[in-house]
Design an enzyme around this catalytic site. Structure first.
Site, PDB file in Angstrom:
ATOM      1  CE  LYS A 150      -4.190  -1.849   2.156  1.00 41.25           C
ATOM      2  NZ  LYS A 150      -5.162  -1.703   3.245  1.00 41.25           N
ATOM      3  CE1 TYR A 155     -12.104  -8.991   6.954  1.00 37.53           C
ATOM      4  CE2 TYR A 155     -12.785 -11.281   6.738  1.00 37.53           C
ATOM      5  CZ  TYR A 155     -12.086 -10.191   6.256  1.00 37.53           C
ATOM      6  OH  TYR A 155     -11.374 -10.301   5.103  1.00 37.53           O
TER       7      TYR A 155
HETATM    8  P1  NDP Z   1       0.422  -2.717  11.257  1.00 38.96           P
HETATM    9  O1  NDP Z   1       1.397  -3.834  11.325  1.00 38.96           O
HETATM   10  O2  NDP Z   1       0.738  -1.507  10.453  1.00 38.96           O
HETATM   11  O3  NDP Z   1       0.120  -2.191  12.762  1.00 38.96           O
HETATM   12  C1  NDP Z   1      -0.185  -3.100  13.753  1.00 38.96           C
HETATM   13  C2  NDP Z   1      -0.644  -2.374  15.004  1.00 38.96           C
HETATM   14  O4  NDP Z   1      -1.110  -3.360  15.942  1.00 38.96           O
HETATM   15  C3  NDP Z   1       0.432  -1.577  15.700  1.00 38.96           C
HETATM   16  O5  NDP Z   1      -0.153  -0.416  16.273  1.00 38.96           O
HETATM   17  C4  NDP Z   1       0.897  -2.544  16.815  1.00 38.96           C
HETATM   18  O6  NDP Z   1       1.424  -1.895  17.951  1.00 38.96           O
HETATM   19  C5  NDP Z   1      -0.400  -3.202  17.168  1.00 38.96           C
HETATM   20  N1  NDP Z   1      -0.279  -4.535  17.794  1.00 38.96           N
HETATM   21  C6  NDP Z   1       0.085  -5.699  17.195  1.00 38.96           C
HETATM   22  N2  NDP Z   1       0.026  -6.723  18.062  1.00 38.96           N
HETATM   23  C7  NDP Z   1      -0.386  -6.210  19.240  1.00 38.96           C
HETATM   24  C8  NDP Z   1      -0.645  -6.748  20.530  1.00 38.96           C
HETATM   25  N3  NDP Z   1      -0.493  -8.066  20.775  1.00 38.96           N
HETATM   26  N4  NDP Z   1      -1.061  -5.930  21.515  1.00 38.96           N
HETATM   27  C9  NDP Z   1      -1.227  -4.592  21.275  1.00 38.96           C
HETATM   28  N5  NDP Z   1      -1.001  -4.010  20.081  1.00 38.96           N
HETATM   29  C10 NDP Z   1      -0.583  -4.810  19.068  1.00 38.96           C
HETATM   30  O7  NDP Z   1      -0.964  -3.402  10.797  1.00 38.96           O
HETATM   31  P2  NDP Z   1      -2.169  -2.717  10.007  1.00 38.96           P
HETATM   32  O8  NDP Z   1      -2.384  -1.388  10.639  1.00 38.96           O
HETATM   33  O9  NDP Z   1      -1.919  -2.778   8.552  1.00 38.96           O
HETATM   34  O10 NDP Z   1      -3.419  -3.699  10.271  1.00 38.96           O
HETATM   35  C11 NDP Z   1      -4.093  -3.766  11.526  1.00 38.96           C
HETATM   36  C12 NDP Z   1      -5.359  -4.606  11.418  1.00 38.96           C
HETATM   37  O11 NDP Z   1      -6.365  -4.000  10.597  1.00 38.96           O
HETATM   38  C13 NDP Z   1      -5.130  -5.989  10.812  1.00 38.96           C
HETATM   39  O12 NDP Z   1      -5.780  -6.924  11.660  1.00 38.96           O
HETATM   40  C14 NDP Z   1      -5.845  -5.935   9.466  1.00 38.96           C
HETATM   41  O13 NDP Z   1      -6.340  -7.200   9.082  1.00 38.96           O
HETATM   42  C15 NDP Z   1      -6.975  -4.973   9.766  1.00 38.96           C
HETATM   43  N6  NDP Z   1      -7.521  -4.311   8.557  1.00 38.96           N
HETATM   44  C16 NDP Z   1      -8.836  -4.576   8.199  1.00 38.96           C
HETATM   45  C17 NDP Z   1      -9.402  -4.001   7.076  1.00 38.96           C
HETATM   46  C18 NDP Z   1     -10.840  -4.322   6.695  1.00 38.96           C
HETATM   47  O14 NDP Z   1     -11.257  -3.992   5.584  1.00 38.96           O
HETATM   48  N7  NDP Z   1     -11.633  -4.930   7.562  1.00 38.96           N
HETATM   49  C19 NDP Z   1      -8.622  -3.074   6.222  1.00 38.96           C
HETATM   50  C20 NDP Z   1      -7.259  -2.838   6.687  1.00 38.96           C
HETATM   51  C21 NDP Z   1      -6.753  -3.461   7.810  1.00 38.96           C
HETATM   52  P3  NDP Z   1       2.961  -1.372  17.995  1.00 38.96           P
HETATM   53  O15 NDP Z   1       2.981  -0.103  17.199  1.00 38.96           O
HETATM   54  O16 NDP Z   1       3.221  -1.155  19.427  1.00 38.96           O
HETATM   55  O17 NDP Z   1       3.787  -2.462  17.382  1.00 38.96           O
END
Ligand code: NDP
Length: 273
Positions: free
Chosen positions: A68, A218
């Protein structure tokens, strides 16, 4: 076959993508003639493959993980939402220029407002996570004029980076999970924790019976986050399937100029989970 407009979703991996099914349903419903496939793109050939797709008269692309940001780089023209999102999930050609947009936020907001009847205006909103998905949805959420938006993230510096990026249009509050100490109207889980059946370390106090919980993730069963909310008595806990379909519908509208009816598509996907 050569005359049919070509569309695709590109990513790596891509075999799991539901986008071809969604767009085929949209096309059938709207009477639009098009072909939409999933394309696996090698990690080092995104730019070349995308330029080739458009050189071969491809009409539009959806872009998913991990491309992206590269799609944002490749676009000649960006929407305001995509500019702030720093990521693009929809590309198409217009007057010889590659245009880029990010429809994830519109998808989330439409799912809340149109499909669930939940207004964001005046609401106290908590967003969990500060990664690409959260950055992608912030501008359309801000446009709904909520009372406040707090970003809670494990790594506080990433939440602060988001606050700096959006500072010109909104004041985002930032904190770590353990600093949260009051209930919120709407809590959006934009972390990837649910993918691993994990829950961010949230204090229970953020949830009241009237809180609305939204997990961008989901699945067939309630996510860990939504189950947690239900256990705390929250009446409305919804997942991101509607967001997935709504972001696709917005891409379809940008490409074809028609907005499909999403309800039957969401219902069919829900049955197949
Ligand atoms: P990124 O890898 O960019 O970011 C992940 C985030 O999750 C970070 O803020 C990270 O925190 C946090 N995180 C991960 N594991 C944990 C944990 N165990 N406890 C607390 N915080 C955690 O991922 P994306 O932003 O790209 O995606 C996030 C979610 O959104 C995914 O599940 C994806 O499937 C979903 N999504 C759904 C869409 C839809 O259409 N329904 C569209 C786009 C995304 P830290 O910064 O501290 O590492």
């Amino acid at each position: 076959m050569d005359n049919i407009d070509q569309y695709a979703v590109v990513g790596n991996p891509i075999s799991h993508s539901r986008s071809p099914l969604i767009h085929q349903m949209f096309a059938q419903q709207c009477g639009e003639q098009l072909d939409y496939v999933a394309k696996l793109v090698a990690l080092d050939s995104f730019s070349a493959d995308i330029r080739q797709f458009f050189a071969d008269h491809g009409r539009g692309l959806n872009v998913t993980v991990p491309f992206k940001q590269q799609a944002w780089d490749i676009a000649d023209q960006l929407s305001d939402s995509a500019t702030l999102a720093g990521a693009v999930n929809t590309l198409w050609l217009k007057n010889g220029a590659i245009r880029g947009d990010n429809t994830d936020g519109v998808g989330l907001v439409r799912d809340l407002i149109a499909n669930n009847g939940y207004q964001l205006a005046g609401k106290k909103i908590l967003i969990l996570g500060a990664g690409g998905a959260v950055r992608g949805v912030l501008q359309p959420i801000i446009a709904q004029q909520p009372l406040s938006i707090t970003i809670a993230n494990r790594t506080l510096s990433k939440a602060r980076q988001l606050a700096a990026i959006f500072a010109d249009i909104y004041t985002l509050e930032c904190c770590k999970y353990e600093q949260l100490e009051s209930p919120y109207d709407l809590i959006i889980n934009g972390t990837s924790a649910s993918l691993n059946n994990e829950l961010p370390p949230l204090p229970d106090v953020v949830v009241s019976a009237d809180s609305y919980l939204y997990d961008m993730m989901y699945g067939e069963r309630p996510t860990v986050f939504n189950q947690w909310g239900k256990n705390l008595g929250a009446k409305n806990c919804i997942d991101g399937l509607g967001m997935l379909v709504e972001q696709a519908a917005e891409s379809f509208r940008l490409w074809r100029g028609v907005k499909p009816d999403t309800a039957p598509v969401i219902a069919r996907l829900r049955k197949q989970l």
